[in-house]
Write a protein that holds these residues in place. Structure first.
Motif, mmCIF file in Angstrom:
data_model
loop_
_atom_site.group_PDB
_atom_site.id
_atom_site.type_symbol
_atom_site.label_atom_id
_atom_site.label_comp_id
_atom_site.label_asym_id
_atom_site.label_seq_id
_atom_site.Cartn_x
_atom_site.Cartn_y
_atom_site.Cartn_z
ATOM 1 N N ASP A 93 3.504 8.590 -3.050
ATOM 2 C CA ASP A 93 2.507 9.679 -3.142
ATOM 3 C C ASP A 93 1.132 9.202 -3.603
ATOM 4 O O ASP A 93 0.526 9.780 -4.498
ATOM 5 C CB ASP A 93 3.000 10.804 -4.064
ATOM 6 C CG ASP A 93 2.389 12.170 -3.674
ATOM 7 O OD1 ASP A 93 1.732 12.249 -2.621
ATOM 8 O OD2 ASP A 93 2.576 13.150 -4.420
ATOM 9 N N GLU A 94 0.629 8.170 -2.932
ATOM 10 C CA GLU A 94 -0.698 7.652 -3.296
ATOM 11 C C GLU A 94 -1.760 8.724 -3.141
ATOM 12 O O GLU A 94 -2.689 8.839 -3.934
ATOM 13 C CB GLU A 94 -1.034 6.425 -2.438
ATOM 14 C CG GLU A 94 -2.268 5.669 -2.896
ATOM 15 C CD GLU A 94 -3.582 6.211 -2.354
ATOM 16 O OE1 GLU A 94 -4.634 5.867 -2.904
ATOM 17 O OE2 GLU A 94 -3.568 6.984 -1.380
ATOM 18 N N GLU A 95 -1.632 9.508 -2.078
ATOM 19 C CA GLU A 95 -2.659 10.527 -1.813
ATOM 20 C C GLU A 95 -2.543 11.716 -2.765
ATOM 21 O O GLU A 95 -3.470 12.500 -2.886
ATOM 22 C CB GLU A 95 -2.558 11.022 -0.367
ATOM 23 C CG GLU A 95 -2.724 9.930 0.694
ATOM 24 C CD GLU A 95 -4.165 9.435 0.824
ATOM 25 O OE1 GLU A 95 -5.025 9.862 0.015
ATOM 26 O OE2 GLU A 95 -4.426 8.624 1.718
ATOM 27 N N GLY A 96 -1.379 11.869 -3.371
ATOM 28 C CA GLY A 96 -1.175 13.035 -4.233
ATOM 29 C C GLY A 96 -1.071 14.318 -3.426
ATOM 30 O O GLY A 96 -1.193 15.414 -3.961
ATOM 31 N N GLY B 214 -10.228 6.412 -4.107
ATOM 32 C CA GLY B 214 -9.288 5.886 -5.093
ATOM 33 C C GLY B 214 -8.151 5.142 -4.395
ATOM 34 O O GLY B 214 -7.883 5.371 -3.215
ATOM 35 N N HIS B 215 -7.497 4.226 -5.104
ATOM 36 C CA HIS B 215 -6.404 3.437 -4.523
ATOM 37 C C HIS B 215 -5.443 3.015 -5.634
ATOM 38 O O HIS B 215 -5.835 2.946 -6.797
ATOM 39 C CB HIS B 215 -6.948 2.170 -3.855
ATOM 40 C CG HIS B 215 -7.817 2.441 -2.672
ATOM 41 N ND1 HIS B 215 -7.316 2.848 -1.463
ATOM 42 C CD2 HIS B 215 -9.159 2.394 -2.513
ATOM 43 C CE1 HIS B 215 -8.304 3.023 -0.610
ATOM 44 N NE2 HIS B 215 -9.432 2.761 -1.220
ATOM 45 N N ASP B 216 -4.202 2.664 -5.234
ATOM 46 C CA ASP B 216 -3.252 2.132 -6.214
ATOM 47 C C ASP B 216 -3.822 0.878 -6.881
ATOM 48 O O ASP B 216 -3.625 0.663 -8.074
ATOM 49 C CB ASP B 216 -1.920 1.796 -5.529
ATOM 50 C CG ASP B 216 -1.156 3.054 -5.109
ATOM 51 O OD1 ASP B 216 -1.033 3.973 -5.948
ATOM 52 O OD2 ASP B 216 -0.703 3.122 -3.968
ATOM 53 N N SER C 139 0.874 -1.179 0.000
ATOM 54 C CA SER C 139 0.000 0.000 0.000
ATOM 55 C C SER C 139 0.911 1.228 0.000
ATOM 56 O O SER C 139 1.920 1.207 -0.701
ATOM 57 C CB SER C 139 -0.934 -0.047 1.219
ATOM 58 O OG SER C 139 -1.972 0.897 1.110
ATOM 59 N N HIS C 140 0.598 2.224 0.787
ATOM 60 C CA HIS C 140 1.418 3.445 0.757
ATOM 61 C C HIS C 140 1.734 3.942 2.159
ATOM 62 O O HIS C 140 1.030 3.602 3.118
ATOM 63 C CB HIS C 140 0.700 4.543 -0.037
ATOM 64 C CG HIS C 140 -0.650 4.921 0.513
ATOM 65 N ND1 HIS C 140 -0.841 6.006 1.329
ATOM 66 C CD2 HIS C 140 -1.877 4.355 0.386
ATOM 67 C CE1 HIS C 140 -2.124 6.098 1.664
ATOM 68 N NE2 HIS C 140 -2.782 5.097 1.105
ATOM 69 N N LEU C 141 2.779 4.743 2.270
ATOM 70 C CA LEU C 141 3.216 5.280 3.564
ATOM 71 C C LEU C 141 2.862 6.757 3.716
ATOM 72 O O LEU C 141 2.850 7.282 4.826
ATOM 73 C CB LEU C 141 4.733 5.087 3.732
ATOM 74 C CG LEU C 141 5.199 3.621 3.813
ATOM 75 C CD1 LEU C 141 6.714 3.526 3.647
ATOM 76 C CD2 LEU C 141 4.765 2.986 5.126
ATOM 77 N N TYR D 95 -4.025 4.918 9.893
ATOM 78 C CA TYR D 95 -4.197 3.610 9.253
ATOM 79 C C TYR D 95 -4.193 3.637 7.726
ATOM 80 O O TYR D 95 -3.843 2.653 7.082
ATOM 81 C CB TYR D 95 -5.518 2.982 9.731
ATOM 82 C CG TYR D 95 -5.523 2.717 11.220
ATOM 83 C CD1 TYR D 95 -5.111 1.489 11.713
ATOM 84 C CD2 TYR D 95 -5.903 3.702 12.125
ATOM 85 C CE1 TYR D 95 -5.091 1.233 13.074
ATOM 86 C CE2 TYR D 95 -5.880 3.469 13.505
ATOM 87 C CZ TYR D 95 -5.475 2.235 13.960
ATOM 88 O OH TYR D 95 -5.444 1.994 15.308
ATOM 89 N N ASP D 96 -4.646 4.744 7.146
ATOM 90 C CA ASP D 96 -4.783 4.851 5.695
ATOM 91 C C ASP D 96 -3.413 4.764 5.034
ATOM 92 O O ASP D 96 -2.658 5.728 5.045
ATOM 93 C CB ASP D 96 -5.474 6.186 5.350
ATOM 94 C CG ASP D 96 -5.686 6.360 3.849
ATOM 95 O OD1 ASP D 96 -5.072 5.629 3.053
ATOM 96 O OD2 ASP D 96 -6.463 7.255 3.482
ATOM 97 N N GLY D 97 -3.115 3.607 4.466
ATOM 98 C CA GLY D 97 -1.811 3.380 3.838
ATOM 99 C C GLY D 97 -0.960 2.451 4.690
ATOM 100 O O GLY D 97 -0.767 1.280 4.347
ATOM 101 N N LEU E 244 -4.390 -4.324 1.067
ATOM 102 C CA LEU E 244 -5.266 -4.256 2.239
ATOM 103 C C LEU E 244 -5.335 -2.798 2.679
ATOM 104 O O LEU E 244 -4.328 -2.083 2.654
ATOM 105 C CB LEU E 244 -4.708 -5.136 3.356
ATOM 106 C CG LEU E 244 -5.480 -5.128 4.689
ATOM 107 C CD1 LEU E 244 -5.434 -6.510 5.344
ATOM 108 C CD2 LEU E 244 -4.947 -4.074 5.660
ATOM 109 N N HIS E 245 -6.518 -2.348 3.085
ATOM 110 C CA HIS E 245 -6.707 -0.932 3.418
ATOM 111 C C HIS E 245 -7.756 -0.804 4.510
ATOM 112 O O HIS E 245 -8.704 -1.587 4.560
ATOM 113 C CB HIS E 245 -7.177 -0.182 2.161
ATOM 114 C CG HIS E 245 -6.851 1.265 2.166
ATOM 115 N ND1 HIS E 245 -7.626 2.202 2.812
ATOM 116 C CD2 HIS E 245 -5.829 1.955 1.612
ATOM 117 C CE1 HIS E 245 -7.088 3.399 2.638
ATOM 118 N NE2 HIS E 245 -5.989 3.286 1.917
ATOM 119 N N VAL E 246 -7.591 0.186 5.368
ATOM 120 C CA VAL E 246 -8.644 0.463 6.338
ATOM 121 C C VAL E 246 -9.866 0.949 5.566
ATOM 122 O O VAL E 246 -9.721 1.663 4.562
ATOM 123 C CB VAL E 246 -8.171 1.511 7.377
ATOM 124 C CG1 VAL E 246 -7.984 2.887 6.768
ATOM 125 C CG2 VAL E 246 -9.137 1.585 8.557
HETATM 126 ZN ZN ZN Z 1 -4.928 4.972 1.212
#
Ligand code: ZN
Length: 398
Positions: free
Chosen positions: A120-123, A346-348, A75-77, A86-88, A185-187
């Motif tokens: 930069d998943e969130e942009g 949205g997600h990767d 996922s992303h950091l 939790y998001d990422g 996996l994502h919250v």
């Molecule tokens: Zn996320």
């Protein structure tokens, strides 16, 4: 043997990028996010994975030799400004725990497996959501990437060089393009699972969503001497458009958001000469989004006319409904009774859905809140998420 749990790993990074109100600001390649990257590399190395950082700023932790047919997870950091814990990171730590447990159990994958921390998943830094996965999948070109400038003013090429990455080597990643699948996996970012009373769900699809910019122009003037009847104040049609957006959402059963408005020149005693607002609209069906946005645009034009102002609309982005191809297979692996949910985020895994089969698992978020400090998940639910991820991964690498 490790004794890691998702909760214990999240506890290790709990102070990194934490704001005074308990929220997090971890922007791509800024010091906080770089600290998280170093932490991720150390953890992955500790369980014997091999690190490869690609030139799109994604970090890959490999079990096996990087190559075609790889099973990808992660996922992303990075976070939004003032985001949750939790998001990422939940997806990254869950992948680490699942892979560590599989290695401890003596499993031998027949395919290479990599945990990927996507950039930069969130942009939030460069204004382009899913930046790392877009670049790796060839959905955003090097030339386009070079034009991106961070909100803090640093150009993407400068940020890349500062991080030891060569911006001229940005581009499609062959290993990603030939991978067998990606599971994230994502919250959960809503109340779906809380209402169902289940800890984990399989994602069905990302609902269609888009962003629009409306630029209103009027006439700047003196706040004290200009009679009300002589004003062409663009803030008024903006206000009416914001209300029209809410009404349209309620009428059509979708969501609209105006989270950003710029007023120019921005003086307390100055009638604005221009105002720009951004509209975000998401619905179950694309046609609903189209209809709602059309209604809002019509309302904005009527309001602008009434106040002697002009409005010009521009669509900034559009993502059609994205289905997750791995859904059916995951349902077989985890059991037909596993809850299934679509999402408005949205997600990767959605960006990569046209590149390879992708799938997502959601972990219950009792508050339903996201992109804010109230976002949460219980330790037990996080473990249920890890278990589900591990079960799916074990099948995928067979
Ligand atoms: Zn996320």
């Amino acid at each position: 043997m490790t004794s890691w749990t998702a909760a214990s790993l999240l506890a290790e990074i709990a102070e990194i990028g934490r704001n005074g109100d308990g929220s997090y600001s971890r922007f791509c390649l800024r010091p906080e996010e770089v600290t998280l990257r170093e932490w991720f590399v150390a953890k992955a190395t500790q369980i014997g994975l091999t690190i490869v950082t690609d030139m799109n700023a994604n970090i890959w932790a490999w079990w096996g030799t990087p190559g075609p047919d790889a099973v990808l997870t992660g996922s992303h950091l990075d976070s939004v400004p003032g985001g949750g814990a939790y998001d990422g990171p939940l997806g990254v730590v869950s992948s680490l725990v699942a892979v560590a447990t599989m290695r401890d159990a003596g499993i031998t994958p027949s395919k290479p497996l990599a945990i990927v921390a996507m950039a930069d998943e969130e942009g939030a830094r460069f204004g382009m959501p899913c930046l790392g996965s877009r670049l790796a999948a060839g959905k955003l070109s090097k030339a386009e990437a070079h034009k991106l400038v961070a909100r803090d003013g640093q150009s993407l090429p400068d940020a890349w060089r500062a991080a030891g990455l060569d911006p001229d080597l940005i581009g499609p990643n062959d290993v990603l393009l030939t991978a067998s699948c990606f599971i994230e996996l994502h919250v959960e970012q809503g109340r779906g699972l809380a209402d169902l009373g289940h800890p984990v769900a399989i994602a069905t699809a990302v609902r269609p969503h888009g962003r629009w910019r409306a630029e209103f122009t009027g006439q700047g003037n003196h706040a004290g001497t200009t009679l009300i009847c002589d004003r062409h104040d663009p803030v008024l049609p903006v206000a009416q458009t914001v209300l029209a957006a809410r009404e349209a959402a309620e009428r059509e059963g979708c969501v609209t958001t105006v989270g950003r408005i710029n007023v120019e020149p921005g003086g307390t005693n100055v009638i604005a000469s221009a105002a720009t607002m951004w509209l975000d609209c998401r619905a179950e069906a694309s046609q609903t989004v189209t209809k709602v946005v059309k209604d809002i645009q019509q309302a904005s034009k009527t309001a602008a006319d009434k106040h002697g102002c002009q409005v010009v609309w521009t669509r900034e982005s559009w993502t059609d409904r994205t289905s997750f191809e791995l859904r059916a297979r995951m349902l077989k692996i985890l059991g037909e009774n596993t809850p299934q949910l679509s999402t408005g985020a949205g997600h990767d895994a959605a960006t990569l859905a046209t590149t390879m089969p992708t799938g997502m698992l959601f972990v219950r978020n009792p508050t339903g809140a996201s992109h804010c400090p109230a976002e949460s998940a219980s330790d037990a639910d996080c473990e249920a998420g890890v278990e589900a991820l591990q079960t799916v991964l074990e099948e995928l690498v067979k």
